[in-house]
Design an enzyme around this catalytic site. Structure first.
Site, PDB file in Angstrom:
ATOM      1  N   HIS A   1      10.017  10.716 -31.056  1.00  0.00           N
ATOM      2  CA  HIS A   1       9.970  12.144 -30.771  1.00  0.00           C
ATOM      3  C   HIS A   1       9.958  13.000 -32.034  1.00  0.00           C
ATOM      4  O   HIS A   1      10.571  12.666 -33.034  1.00  0.00           O
ATOM      5  CB  HIS A   1      11.149  12.595 -29.885  1.00  0.00           C
TER       6      HIS A   1
ATOM      7  N   ALA B   1      19.446   9.567 -42.605  1.00  0.00           N
ATOM      8  CA  ALA B   1      19.057  10.860 -42.040  1.00  0.00           C
ATOM      9  C   ALA B   1      19.268  11.970 -43.058  1.00  0.00           C
ATOM     10  O   ALA B   1      20.252  11.987 -43.797  1.00  0.00           O
ATOM     11  CB  ALA B   1      19.877  11.136 -40.780  1.00  0.00           C
TER      12      ALA B   1
END
Length: 211
Positions: free
Chosen positions: A116, A176
């Site tokens: 996504h 991240a």
């Protein structure tokens, strides 16, 4: 076999040009456009609101509400919803390209997933990689476009910026929030974000202004 000669299990409302080739047991839902020299392999399902133009789709794929142009999708691939494959994209066997993912002039190796909200442009991604939510392959510096290479079994965490040109070696783990600008070596663990600073008893000043 051309589309005009094939009995396709489709419901009313799909548009399939005669130049398309449709394999056995393909299911096509309404509001699907299959254009140009598109080829679709056996047992693939094309869900509503999909456009496929001048592309090759393999067998046993599922494509949901997506736009695919001048690309190759191999076997057992899941696309969408709301994915966009721009020209010169190649998606390998057993890949997943999820919602709001854009692929452009890039290759994804077998088993790689971008589930996504990612942009993969001008990149070669190896097998069994994970491309996290919000990952951007930064391929344009304002003057020229550059290419990124990612090896096999790599993890690229959410909200990473991969600044081309850069090579990420096999088995690399990019945490991240990292902005990746240098090459990695096999088994490198990369973290490129600052630690947060906490100011005690200060939030109320800002919350008051917001109200």
């Amino acid at each position: 076999m051309g589309a005009k000669n094939q009995k396709i299990p489709t419901t009313f409302g799909a548009y399939i040009e005669e130049t398309a080739e449709i394999g056995e047991n393909v299911k096509i839902y309404p509001n699907v456009y299959i254009l140009g020299n598109t080829k679709i392999g056996a047992n693939t399902v094309i869900y509503p609101n999909t456009t496929i133009e001048d592309s090759v789709i393999g067998e046993n794929c599922e494509i949901k509400s997506s736009y695919i142009e001048e690309s190759v999708v191999k076997n057992n691939v899941q696309i969408g919803p709301f994915a966009h494959l721009r020209p010169k994209s190649v998606v390998g066997d057993e890949c997943k390209v999820g919602n709001f993912v854009e692929i452009k002039n890039a290759t994804l190796g077998k088993g790689t997933k971008a589930s996504h909200l990612a942009y993969v442009g001008d990149a070669d991604i190896g097998e069994d990689c994970n491309i996290g939510c919000g990952v951007i392959f930064v391929n344009y510096n304002g003057k020229s476009k550059n290419r990124t290479k990612v090896g096999n079994n790599c993890f690229i965490g959410s909200n990473c910026n991969v600044i081309a040109p850069v090579n990420i070696a096999d088995n690399s783990y990019i945490c991240a929030g990292t902005t990746q600008t240098v090459d990695t070596e096999n088994d490198d663990f990369v973290i490129g974000r600052c630690r947060e600073t906490i100011k005690k008893n200060r939030a109320h000043n800002y919350l008051k202004e917001m109200r």
